[in-house]
Motif scaffolding. Structure first.
Motif, PDB file in Angstrom:
ATOM      1  N   ILE A 152      -9.984  -7.260   1.163  1.00 22.57           N
ATOM      2  CA  ILE A 152      -9.335  -6.682  -0.009  1.00 22.57           C
ATOM      3  C   ILE A 152      -8.698  -7.778  -0.850  1.00 22.57           C
ATOM      4  O   ILE A 152      -8.781  -7.767  -2.076  1.00 22.57           O
ATOM      5  CB  ILE A 152      -8.279  -5.648   0.422  1.00 22.57           C
ATOM      6  CG1 ILE A 152      -8.948  -4.479   1.165  1.00 22.57           C
ATOM      7  CG2 ILE A 152      -7.506  -5.119  -0.785  1.00 22.57           C
ATOM      8  CD1 ILE A 152      -7.968  -3.469   1.708  1.00 22.57           C
ATOM      9  N   ILE A 180      -3.741   0.223  -2.356  1.00 23.71           N
ATOM     10  CA  ILE A 180      -3.285  -1.160  -2.174  1.00 23.71           C
ATOM     11  C   ILE A 180      -4.125  -2.115  -3.021  1.00 23.71           C
ATOM     12  O   ILE A 180      -3.596  -2.983  -3.723  1.00 23.71           O
ATOM     13  CB  ILE A 180      -3.352  -1.565  -0.685  1.00 23.71           C
ATOM     14  CG1 ILE A 180      -2.303  -0.777   0.124  1.00 23.71           C
ATOM     15  CG2 ILE A 180      -3.134  -3.061  -0.516  1.00 23.71           C
ATOM     16  CD1 ILE A 180      -2.401  -0.991   1.617  1.00 23.71           C
ATOM     17  N   HIS A 240     -10.400  -4.297   5.071  1.00 23.12           N
ATOM     18  CA  HIS A 240     -10.657  -2.885   5.368  1.00 23.12           C
ATOM     19  C   HIS A 240     -12.088  -2.838   5.875  1.00 23.12           C
ATOM     20  O   HIS A 240     -13.032  -2.915   5.096  1.00 23.12           O
ATOM     21  CB  HIS A 240     -10.486  -2.027   4.111  1.00 23.12           C
ATOM     22  CG  HIS A 240     -10.738  -0.573   4.382  1.00 23.12           C
ATOM     23  ND1 HIS A 240     -11.163   0.299   3.415  1.00 23.12           N
ATOM     24  CD2 HIS A 240     -10.623   0.166   5.521  1.00 23.12           C
ATOM     25  CE1 HIS A 240     -11.302   1.504   3.931  1.00 23.12           C
ATOM     26  NE2 HIS A 240     -10.980   1.448   5.206  1.00 23.12           N
ATOM     27  N   GLY A 252       0.114  -4.060   9.377  1.00 21.16           N
ATOM     28  CA  GLY A 252       0.040  -2.647   9.032  1.00 21.16           C
ATOM     29  C   GLY A 252       0.955  -1.811   9.897  1.00 21.16           C
ATOM     30  O   GLY A 252       1.689  -0.933   9.400  1.00 21.16           O
ATOM     31  N   TYR A 280      -5.582   5.089   0.968  1.00 21.02           N
ATOM     32  CA  TYR A 280      -4.479   4.168   1.261  1.00 21.02           C
ATOM     33  C   TYR A 280      -4.867   2.743   0.904  1.00 21.02           C
ATOM     34  O   TYR A 280      -4.159   2.041   0.170  1.00 21.02           O
ATOM     35  CB  TYR A 280      -4.138   4.301   2.749  1.00 21.02           C
ATOM     36  CG  TYR A 280      -3.139   3.328   3.333  1.00 21.02           C
ATOM     37  CD1 TYR A 280      -1.789   3.396   3.020  1.00 21.02           C
ATOM     38  CD2 TYR A 280      -3.555   2.366   4.262  1.00 21.02           C
ATOM     39  CE1 TYR A 280      -0.867   2.524   3.610  1.00 21.02           C
ATOM     40  CE2 TYR A 280      -2.653   1.504   4.857  1.00 21.02           C
ATOM     41  CZ  TYR A 280      -1.312   1.583   4.526  1.00 21.02           C
ATOM     42  OH  TYR A 280      -0.410   0.722   5.112  1.00 21.02           O
ATOM     43  N   TYR A 281      -6.030   2.315   1.395  1.00 23.10           N
ATOM     44  CA  TYR A 281      -6.491   0.960   1.110  1.00 23.10           C
ATOM     45  C   TYR A 281      -6.879   0.805  -0.368  1.00 23.10           C
ATOM     46  O   TYR A 281      -6.689  -0.261  -0.954  1.00 23.10           O
ATOM     47  CB  TYR A 281      -7.672   0.599   2.010  1.00 23.10           C
ATOM     48  CG  TYR A 281      -7.258   0.288   3.423  1.00 23.10           C
ATOM     49  CD1 TYR A 281      -6.485  -0.838   3.703  1.00 23.10           C
ATOM     50  CD2 TYR A 281      -7.632   1.101   4.491  1.00 23.10           C
ATOM     51  CE1 TYR A 281      -6.094  -1.141   5.000  1.00 23.10           C
ATOM     52  CE2 TYR A 281      -7.240   0.808   5.791  1.00 23.10           C
ATOM     53  CZ  TYR A 281      -6.474  -0.314   6.033  1.00 23.10           C
ATOM     54  OH  TYR A 281      -6.082  -0.602   7.308  1.00 23.10           O
ATOM     55  N   GLU A 282      -7.411   1.862  -0.941  1.00 19.51           N
ATOM     56  CA  GLU A 282      -7.775   1.797  -2.359  1.00 19.51           C
ATOM     57  C   GLU A 282      -6.536   1.631  -3.234  1.00 19.51           C
ATOM     58  O   GLU A 282      -6.546   0.851  -4.205  1.00 19.51           O
ATOM     59  CB  GLU A 282      -8.539   3.063  -2.769  1.00 19.51           C
ATOM     60  CG  GLU A 282      -9.015   3.033  -4.217  1.00 19.51           C
ATOM     61  CD  GLU A 282      -9.775   4.287  -4.611  1.00 19.51           C
ATOM     62  OE1 GLU A 282     -10.112   4.415  -5.804  1.00 19.51           O
ATOM     63  OE2 GLU A 282     -10.020   5.148  -3.738  1.00 19.51           O
ATOM     64  N   GLN A 300      -7.018   7.476   4.755  1.00 21.04           N
ATOM     65  CA  GLN A 300      -7.014   6.035   5.003  1.00 21.04           C
ATOM     66  C   GLN A 300      -7.737   5.256   3.904  1.00 21.04           C
ATOM     67  O   GLN A 300      -7.260   4.211   3.451  1.00 21.04           O
ATOM     68  CB  GLN A 300      -7.662   5.753   6.354  1.00 21.04           C
ATOM     69  CG  GLN A 300      -7.587   4.306   6.789  1.00 21.04           C
ATOM     70  CD  GLN A 300      -8.075   4.137   8.220  1.00 21.04           C
ATOM     71  OE1 GLN A 300      -8.104   5.091   8.997  1.00 21.04           O
ATOM     72  NE2 GLN A 300      -8.488   2.937   8.571  1.00 21.04           N
ATOM     73  N   ASP A 301      -8.882   5.771   3.455  1.00 18.00           N
ATOM     74  CA  ASP A 301      -9.609   5.078   2.394  1.00 18.00           C
ATOM     75  C   ASP A 301      -8.788   5.036   1.109  1.00 18.00           C
ATOM     76  O   ASP A 301      -8.776   4.021   0.400  1.00 18.00           O
ATOM     77  CB  ASP A 301     -10.954   5.761   2.131  1.00 18.00           C
ATOM     78  CG  ASP A 301     -11.952   5.536   3.262  1.00 18.00           C
ATOM     79  OD1 ASP A 301     -11.753   4.571   4.037  1.00 18.00           O
ATOM     80  OD2 ASP A 301     -12.913   6.314   3.381  1.00 18.00           O
TER      81      ASP A 301
END
Length: 330
Positions: free
Chosen positions: A137, A226, A132, A188, A222-224, A219-220
């Motif tokens: 990650i 995951i 990210h 993705g 979303y990655y968090e 989006q942040d």
């Protein structure tokens, strides 16, 4: 050998979201016939593509993405323009995709990454990490395990397809796919395409619901989600996150449909009714087809409102008053 079982827990929050989403889908289906709203379908498809690529750092604007899709010349990086063309082609085939087929997965990865990746349509042969920005990650499983992990994931999906609600199944798949990271690039984009495809098999209206645009807004998060699931070793938090995003985007679609129903005047309906898709018409031709004499009335009641709602477009948008101007139904 122990049977593959993705780790997750069904929570009351998930069940609440499933009930809410099902109710909203029922209402949208009741008040909206998407087959009769090609402008909404196309605009939402463009939003999906723009947002999914934007998440992967494609810099093209929504209008530029629309222009690429409409075959117009766009000044931008050729790679980014090709990404749009590829994604539009892949999303246009959602109704043909079998989401439980690895062969289809590879085929559509080939479409999504055409001219862009050396390993297009094939599982990765090298080691990959999920990033990210500049932050890693996590490191994906070794490449040698990817074929087996994907076989197990797809076999599990086929087995539970009638037991697990598609809203939950699609979210589990999305997370597991991202975790395995089977391709060298485009993971993705493929995860989001496949998520939509699984939901399409449940309710076809999902073909035109831009879940990707909702993910882009958060989006942040979303990655968090995951990253937290990687630490927890299960996808529960990600499932809840995705269900929340689907629930939110349906609120926007409901408003969109309501506004469209209100704005679609009888004048616009008549104008659209005399136009064929992709056929350019002059103002005089359209007035003749409508049986109108007043040019000012035509522009005020028919032409301008239809242009504002993006139901028709100019063939020469940079010169709206050109004598060679034509109008197309979109």
């Amino acid at each position: 050998m122990e049977k593959y079982q993705p780790p997750y827990t069904i929570t009351n929050q998930m069940l609440s979201y499933v009930a809410s989403i099902s109710e909203k889908i029922g209402r949208i289906t009741l008040i909206s016939n998407m087959e009769k709203k090609p402008h909404l379908r196309k605009n939402n498809r463009i939003k999906s593509i723009h947002s999914s690529l934007r998440i992967e750092d494609n810099s093209l604007t929504l209008n530029q993405v629309r222009d690429v899709i409409n075959g117009k010349i766009v000044l931008g990086e050729q790679r980014e323009i090709q990404e749009v063309k590829n994604a539009y082609c892949a999303y246009g085939k959602i109704a043909e995709i079998n989401p439980y087929s690895i062969r289809d997965l590879k085929k559509y990865h080939g479409i999504m990454t055409k001219y862009l990746e050396e390993q297009s349509g094939d599982f990765r042969r090298g080691e990959e990490g999920v990033f990210h920005g500049d932050e890693c990650i996590f490191m994906a499983p070794p490449a040698q395990y990817v074929p087996q992990l994907m076989e197990e994931l797809f076999a599990w999906m086929k087995e539970v397809a009638r037991e697990i609600h598609p809203l939950i199944l699609s979210s589990i798949f999305h997370y597991e796919f991202v975790f395995i990271h089977p391709f060298s690039d485009g993971n993705g984009r493929m995860a989001r395409l496949w998520h939509t495809t699984i939901l399409y098999r449940w309710k076809p209206i999902f073909e035109y619901i831009p879940i990707e645009s909702q993910i882009e807004k958060f989006q942040d998060d979303y990655y968090e989600a995951i990253a937290k699931c990687h630490v927890a070793g299960e996808s529960t938090l990600f499932i809840e996150f995705m269900l929340a995003q689907v629930d939110k985007i349906l609120d926007e679609i409901t408003v969109q449909v309501d506004e469209d129903n209100e704005q679609l005047t009888e004048y616009i309906k008549k104008l659209l009714g005399v136009m064929e898709y992709d056929v350019p018409y002059t103002s005089n031709t359209l007035m003749e087809k409508l049986g109108l004499k007043s040019r000012e009335g035509f522009r005020k009641n028919y032409l301008r409102p239809a242009l504002d709602l993006q139901m028709i477009e100019m063939t020469i948008p940079d010169k709206p008053n050109s004598r060679n101007q034509r109008y197309r139904k979109v």
